[in-house]
Design a protein around this motif. Structure first.
Motif, PDB file in Angstrom:
ATOM      1  N   GLN A  26       0.524  -1.076  -0.282  1.00 38.67           N
ATOM      2  CA  GLN A  26       0.076  -0.562  -0.407  1.00 38.67           C
ATOM      3  C   GLN A  26       1.269   1.472   0.143  1.00 38.67           C
ATOM      4  O   GLN A  26       1.898   1.398   0.802  1.00 38.67           O
ATOM      5  N   LEU A  27       0.237   2.602  -0.727  1.00 36.61           N
ATOM      6  CA  LEU A  27       1.065   3.311  -0.442  1.00 36.61           C
ATOM      7  C   LEU A  27      -0.128   4.530  -0.293  1.00 36.61           C
ATOM      8  O   LEU A  27      -1.130   4.856  -0.459  1.00 36.61           O
ATOM      9  N   LYS A  28       0.404   5.676   1.100  1.00 31.98           N
ATOM     10  CA  LYS A  28       0.073   6.156   0.812  1.00 31.98           C
ATOM     11  C   LYS A  28      -0.298   7.774   0.381  1.00 31.98           C
ATOM     12  O   LYS A  28       0.620   8.119   0.321  1.00 31.98           O
ATOM     13  N   LEU A  29      -1.424   8.290   0.453  1.00 35.23           N
ATOM     14  CA  LEU A  29      -1.766   9.276  -0.602  1.00 35.23           C
ATOM     15  C   LEU A  29      -2.578  10.409   0.493  1.00 35.23           C
ATOM     16  O   LEU A  29      -2.730  10.030   1.373  1.00 35.23           O
ATOM     17  N   PRO A  30      -2.278  11.508   0.462  1.00 33.43           N
ATOM     18  CA  PRO A  30      -2.520  12.597   0.443  1.00 33.43           C
ATOM     19  C   PRO A  30      -4.496  12.366   1.061  1.00 33.43           C
ATOM     20  O   PRO A  30      -5.136  12.184  -0.215  1.00 33.43           O
ATOM     21  N   ARG A  31      -5.177  13.679   1.263  1.00 35.96           N
ATOM     22  CA  ARG A  31      -6.556  13.192   1.956  1.00 35.96           C
ATOM     23  C   ARG A  31      -6.972  13.398   0.305  1.00 35.96           C
ATOM     24  O   ARG A  31      -8.339  13.235  -0.073  1.00 35.96           O
ATOM     25  N   ALA A  32      -6.545  14.600  -0.365  1.00 32.11           N
ATOM     26  CA  ALA A  32      -7.425  15.179  -1.253  1.00 32.11           C
ATOM     27  C   ALA A  32      -8.043  14.055  -3.092  1.00 32.11           C
ATOM     28  O   ALA A  32      -8.422  14.391  -3.831  1.00 32.11           O
ATOM     29  N   TYR A  33      -6.933  13.125  -2.294  1.00 31.01           N
ATOM     30  CA  TYR A  33      -6.770  12.285  -3.426  1.00 31.01           C
ATOM     31  C   TYR A  33      -8.519  10.963  -3.427  1.00 31.01           C
ATOM     32  O   TYR A  33      -8.724  10.433  -4.160  1.00 31.01           O
ATOM     33  N   PHE A  34      -8.979  10.890  -1.650  1.00 33.03           N
ATOM     34  CA  PHE A  34     -10.122  10.250  -2.431  1.00 33.03           C
ATOM     35  C   PHE A  34     -11.216  11.270  -2.070  1.00 33.03           C
ATOM     36  O   PHE A  34     -11.351  11.991  -2.080  1.00 33.03           O
ATOM     37  N   ASN A  35     -12.121  10.106  -2.466  1.00 34.07           N
ATOM     38  CA  ASN A  35     -13.923  10.673  -2.097  1.00 34.07           C
ATOM     39  C   ASN A  35     -14.223  11.000  -0.827  1.00 34.07           C
ATOM     40  O   ASN A  35     -13.988   9.949   0.589  1.00 34.07           O
ATOM     41  N   GLU A  36     -15.188  11.229  -0.109  1.00 38.08           N
ATOM     42  CA  GLU A  36     -15.465  11.805   1.053  1.00 38.08           C
ATOM     43  C   GLU A  36     -16.621  10.606   1.567  1.00 38.08           C
ATOM     44  O   GLU A  36     -16.279   9.703   0.312  1.00 38.08           O
TER      45      GLU A  36
END
Length: 873
Positions: free
Chosen positions: A669-679
Motif C-alpha cells: 500500500q501507498l499512502k496518498l494525501p486525503r484530497a485523492y479520496f472521495n468523502e
C-alpha cells in the motif's frame, strides 16, 4: 391471505405500478457508509425514461435486449424498461474475461432480433471476437443495435407502456456456464408471479419484513428472490453489489445489523468466504436477532458449514433456526422446495455406496466410515409438484434415489429457440427433468447430487470440457484422452476436481506428468486439483462423448484407490529426490507439514511459491491459523506474499519479526494525501468513465526510445520508472511496492523500491531495469491475488503497472488494485490506459494525476535533450 392479495396481478408490470403507491425503497449499498435509495415509483419513472430511449432506438415489443450492465441501479432501470415495453429482457453476467464475452456472443446468435445494452469497453471487446467470416455484417448489425449506458440513462421523455399478458415472456434466464452453448430458460409473467406468490406464502412473509442480498442480479436468486419478490409484496430491499461483498464480506452482516433486515440469502460459498474474513473486533457491536430467515441454496448444502456459521454468529444474537435450506432452479422460476419456517436443520446420514439411481438409501450411524450427510430441503411449495424417477421416467418409491422432476405453473415451457434441448428435459406429459438426483423422505426432498457434469467450487461453475481443453496444452495429453469430474470433498466442504488421463505405461512413469498437469491447471485456471490419475480407458458413448459420470462412480467406488495410494508413495519418493528443496530446519519441517496436509500434495518443496500451489483466500487464512495454532508464529496473509516460500517464511519467522504487529497489506500500500479520496458520503456518481486512454504521438515515443537506448534499457522500463517517480512525488513514503506485469502473461512481480537510494532519474532507470531482470523479486499469479480479499488502510492505494498484451482478464483488477497503468502496443504505436477504483478515488484528483504523468513524460524528454544531447525528433 397473502395469496388473495397478490393473485390480482396478471403481470410484473402491474405489480410495479401497484408498488408505486407505497413508500418502500430499493437501497443499493455503495460502501460501508454510503447507499443509493429510490422508491418503487422512482424506479418506474426512470425505467420509463430508459424505455423511451430504447423505443427511439427502434426497439418494439417482442424484441430481445441483452443486458450486460455492471451497475445495479442502471441494470434495474433497463430491466424494468424491458418489462414495461414488452421487450424480452436477457440479463447476462457482466465481465471482461474472454469466456464471458464468448458467451454473450453465443447468446446474441441464439436470439431472433437481439439488441444489446452495455458500455463502450465491452462492446469493443465483443467486436474483436466476431469471426472473420461474419465480418463486416455482424459487426455493423451489432453496432446498430447496441445502446451504451451513458446514452440511455439521460432523463428525457417517457416511453410507451404495453400491458403484458400472463403468458407473455418476461425475461430469458441463461445458464451460468462459462462456455458451451448456453440455454435460455423462458420465464413468463405467470411463471414468475406463481413462484413469487408461493415463496411469499411458504416463507410466511409479512409487511414488517425486509430483504438483503449480495447475489448478482443476473442470478435467479438475486433477481427473482431478492428483487422481484420483495417488490411484488412491497418490502424494503437492500442490494449489496457482489463485487463489494467480495472486497468486504463482513459488510453483509454489518448491514443486516444496521438496517435490521429480516430475510437474507447465500449459497455455501458465501458462508465459507464470510467466515474466512470474519473479525470479532469489528463485529462486537452486532445485533443479528432481527434476522428471521437466511435462504441457503444454489449449491449443495453443507451441514458442517451451516453449523460453523451458526455457532459463530449465535454469539451476536442469530437464532439457529434462521438457516433456511431450499432447493430450486431457473427452470422453476426459482423455488421448488422449502422447509417449515423456524425449523432447525434436518439432516440425514447415509451410506455413500447406496446412492445410485434406483438404490434404496441406507441410513448409517454418525461415526460410520461410509457416512455421507445430506440436508433435508423440505416439501414442494404450492403450485409445484415433485416426483422421483429412473432413467425411463418410471416413478420410484420413497427412499429411492432418482432424477428429480417438477411440474407446475411456475415451471418453464422450455428453452428459448432450442426445441431440441427442451425435448431433452420436458416429457410429453409436462414433467421437467432437473438433471439433479435425490429422494423423497416422509414427503420431503433430499438432494444427493447432480447427474450433470458441472462442477461447483466456491460459487463458480466449472465445465469439465473447459478443464480438459486447458489440460491439452500439456505435452503428452491429447484430445479425448483426458476427463475431469467432481467428487464431494468433506474436508473443504466443497467439490474436489479429479482429472483422469489415458495412460497405459507403468504408474512410475506417470508421476512427472501428473505433477506438471496439476500445477498447469492451477496456474491457468486457479484450480486446485485433488488428484490426477492414470486411466487405462476413457469410457465413451457410441457417439464419442466422454462418460465422465462413469469415472466418477469408479472413483467413489474405490476402483482407483490402490492407484492413488501408489501415486502418493511415488510422489513422496520423487519429492525426497529433490534434496535441494527439502527442509533444513525445524521451522521449515513444521511449515512444510502444514502445507502438505492442507493441499494433499507431498511433492512440495521449501522453495515452491505458495501462490502457485493451489492456495486461495480461504486456504491462505487456514494456513496462517494452523501456523499460529501450532505455536510456530503469528502470521498475516500478506506475509505469505512477502515471504512466499517455506524457506523465506522460515527465515522471516526466525528473525522474530513475525510476532510484531503489522497492518494488513502494508507492503503493497501507498499512502496518498486525503484530497485523492472521495468523502465518506460519496454517492458513486461520476461524469464519465474512470478509464483514460492516451496514445503517444510519434515524436514523444521516438524520444522515449532514444532515452531507452541512451540508458541501455527498454521503453517499458522507462515508463514504469517514471510511474514510480510520479507516485513518489505524491506521497511522503520513500519505500513502497509497485506490482507489475511486464514479462510473462498473468504473472505479477512485486517491485519494492527505496527512493532514498536514488539521487537522479538515471539511477531510478537503472534500479528498475535491474529489479525486472532479477529473480529475487516476489512473483505470483494474478488469478490468485485477484481471488483474495483485503481490507485496505484508509488513504492508501495499491498501484499496478502492466502491459496490455500480457493480461488476458481485466475483470477483477479493481477488486485488488486502486490505480492501474497499462501499456498497449500496436504496429509500432504505443499508448497508455489509466483506470482507477471509482468508489474510493476522487475523479478530479485522478484526472490531474494522469495529466501530470503525461506532463512528466514531456519534461523528461526535454531534460534529456538539454542535458544529454539526446535527439528527440
Amino acid at each position: 391471505m397473502w395469496r388473495d392479495s397478490l393473485s390480482k396481478y396478471q403481470s410484473l408490470t402491474q405489480a410495479l405500478q401497484s408498488a408505486c403507491f407505497n413508500n418502500k425503497q430499493v437501497h443499493i449499498i455503495k460502501s460501508g457508509t454510503a447507499e443509493l435509495a429510490f422508491t418503487y415509483q422512482q424506479l418506474c419513472q426512470r425505467a420509463q425514461a430508459v424505455l423511451f430511449q430504447l423505443q427511439a432506438g427502434g426497439m418494439k415489443p417482442a424484441d430481445e435486449l441483452i443486458i450486460a450492465v455492471e451497475d445495479c441501479e442502471i441494470f434495474l432501470y433497463v430491466f424494468w424498461a424491458c418489462l414495461l415495453g414488452k421487450i424480452i429482457a436477457v440479463p447476462v453476467t457482466y465481465g471482461n474475461n474472454g469466456e464471458n464475452k464468448l458467451k454473450i456472443s453465443k447468446i446474441w446468435s441464439s436470439l431472433n432480433k437481439p439488441y444489446l445494452v452495455t458500455n463502450q469497453k465491452l462492446f469493443n471487446d465483443l467486436i474483436k471476437i466476431v469471426p472473420e467470416s461474419d465480418l463486416p455484417g455482424k459487426v455493423e448489425l451489432l453496432r446498430q443495435r447496441t445502446f451504451f449506458v451513458n446514452e440511455i440513462t439521460a432523463i428525457s421523455d417517457v416511453g410507451v407502456i404495453y400491458p403484458a399478458a400472463a403468458d407473455d415472456i418476461a425475461f430469458i434466464q441463461f445458464s451460468s456456464g462459462s462456455t458451451g452453448d448456453p440455454k435460455g430458460v423462458i420465464l413468463t409473467h405467470q411463471n414468475l408471479l406463481t413462484n413469487i406468490n408461493a415463496i411469499i406464502n411458504s416463507a410466511k412473509v409479512t409487511a414488517s419484513d425486509s430483504t438483503l442480498s449480495w447475489l448478482p442480479l443476473t442470478h435467479d436468486m438475486g433477481l427473482i428472490g431478492f428483487h422481484l419478490a420483495p417488490l411484488v409484496f412491497g418490502l424494503d430491499q437492500y442490494i449489496l453489489p457482489t463485487s463489494l461483498f467480495i472486497r468486504r464480506p463482513m459488510l453483509w452482516l454489518e448491514k443486516a445489523h444496521q438496517y435490521k433486515t429480516t430475510i437474507l440469502c447465500s449459497p455455501n460459498f458465501g458462508y465459507k468466504y464470510f467466515l474466512a474474513a470474519f473479525n470479532h473486533e469489528e463485529a462486537k457491536h452486532w445485533d443479528l436477532s432481527s434476522i428471521r430467515l437466511i435462504f441457503n441454496g444454489a449449491e449443495p448444502i453443507s451441514k458442517q458449514l451451516c453449523e460453523d456459521f451458526l455457532d459463530q454468529m449465535s454469539k451476536y444474537g442469530l437464532k439457529r433456526n434462521t438457516m433456511f435450506p431450499v432447493y430450486g432452479l431457473a427452470e422453476a422460476a426459482l423455488a421448488v422446495t422449502f422447509p417449515p419456517v423456524a425449523e432447525e436443520l434436518v439432516c440425514v446420514n447415509l451410506n455413500r455406496n447406496k446412492l445410485k439411481v434406483g438404490d434404496q438409501v441406507e441410513k448409517v450411524a454418525e461415526e460410520a466410515d461410509n457416512k455421507v450427510t445430506f440436508v433435508d430441503v423440505g416439501s414442494a411449495i404450492t403450485d409445484c409438484s415433485i416426483r422421483i424417477c429412473d432413467e425411463n421416467n418410471n416413478i420410484l418409491n420413497e427412499g429411492q434415489v432418482g432424477y428429480i422432476q417438477i411440474k407446475g405453473k411456475n415451471v418453464t415451457s422450455g428453452y428459448y429457440n432450442n426445441a431440441q434441448a427442451t425435448a431433452g428435459v420436458i416429457s410429453k406429459t409436462g414433467w421437467l427433468n432437473t438433471g439433479d438426483l435425490g429422494f423423497m423422505r416422509q414427503g420431503r426432498l433430499v438432494v444427493t447430487g447432480r447427474a450433470k457434469d458441472i462442477i461447483f467450487i466456491n460459487g463458480q461453475n466449472y465445465y469439465p470440457h473447459d478443464i480438459e481443453r486447458v489440460a491439452q496444452k500439456v505435452r503428452g495429453i491429447e484430445l479425448g484422452e483426458v476427463a475431469a469430474f467432481g467428487v464431494p470433498d468433506e474436508v473443504r466442504q466443497n467439490e474436489a476436481v479429479i482429472v483422469g488421463v489415458l495412460f497405459k505405461r507403468a504408474v512410475e512413469e506417470f508421476v512427472p506428468l501428473a505433477i506438471t498437469l496439476k500445477r498447469h491447471l492451477n496456474k491457468e485456471m486457479g484450480l486446485d486439483v485433488k488428484a490426477v490419475i492414470p486411466v487405462k480407458r476413457i469410457p465413451k458413448t457410441t457417439s464419442g462423448k466422454i462418460m465422465r459420470f462413469k469415472l466418477r462412480e469408479m472413483y467413489q467406488d474405490g476402483y482407483f484407490t490402490a492407484t492413488v495410494e501408489a501415486l502418493n508413495q511415488l510422489f513422496a519418493t520423487y519429492a525426497q529426490s529433490k534434496t535441494v528443496n527439502r527442509p533444513e530446519s525445524s521451522i521449515e519441517e513444521q511449515l512444510l507439514a502444514i502445507l502438505v496436509e492442507l493441499l494433499g500434495d507431498r511433492n512440495i518443496g521449501i522453495d515452491d511459491h505458495f501462490l502457485e500451489l493451489g492456495f486461495d483466500s480461504l486456504l491462505l487464512t487456514r494456513f496462517c491459523d494452523r501456523v499460529e495454532t501450532n505455536k510456530i508464529a503469528q502470521l498475516s496473509v500478506i506475509d505469505l506474499f512477502s515471504y512466499p516460500t517455506v524457506r523465506k517464511l522460515a527465515e522471516f519467522i526466525a528473525t522474530g519479526k513475525s510476532d510484531q504487529h503489522r497492518p494488513s497489506l502494508s507492503a503493497f500500500q501507498l499512502k496518498l494525501p486525503r484530497a485523492y479520496f472521495n468523502e465518506a458520503d460519496f454517492d458513486g456518481v461520476h461524469n464519465d468513465d474512470s478509464i483514460y486512454l492516451f496514445e503517444m504521438p510519434h515524436k514523444l515515443l521516438d524520444a522515449i526510445n532514444a532515452i531507452a537506448r541512451c540508458e541501455t534499457t527498454g521503453v517499458i522500463e522507462i515508463l514504469l520508472a517514471l510511474f514510480i517517480y510520479h507516485l513518489f512525488s505524491s506521497t511522503e513514503q520513500t519505500e513502497f511496492t509497485v506490482q507489475t506485469m511486464v514479462h510473462q502473461s498473468n504473472q505479477v512481480r512485486a517491485l519494492a523500491v527505496d527512493l532514498d537510494q536514488v539521487e537522479t532519474v538515471t539511477d531510478l532507470f537503472k534500479m528498475i531495469t535491474a529489479k525486472l531482470k532479477s529473480k529475487d523479486e516476489l512473483g505470483y499469479s494474478l488469478h490468485n491475488i485477484s481471488n483474495l480479499t483485503f481490507n485496505k488502510e484508509p488513504d492508501s492505494i495499491v498501484p499496478f503497472f502492466y502491459r496490455e498484451a500480457l493480461l488476458t482478464d481485466k475483470s477483477k483488477l479493481l477488486q485488488v488494485y486502486d490505480l492501474t497503468l497499462g501499456i498497449f502496443e500496436n504496429n509500432g504505436r504505443m499508448g497508455l490506459v489509466f483506470d482507477y477504483e471509482r468508489e474510493r478515488l476522487n475523479q478530479a484528483a485522478m484526472k490531474e494525476f494522469i495529466a501530470a504523468y503525461i506532463r512528466l513524460l514531456y519534461a523528461i524528454v526535454a531534460q534529456y535533450k538539454n542535458d544529454h544531447g539526446v535527439k528527440t525528433e
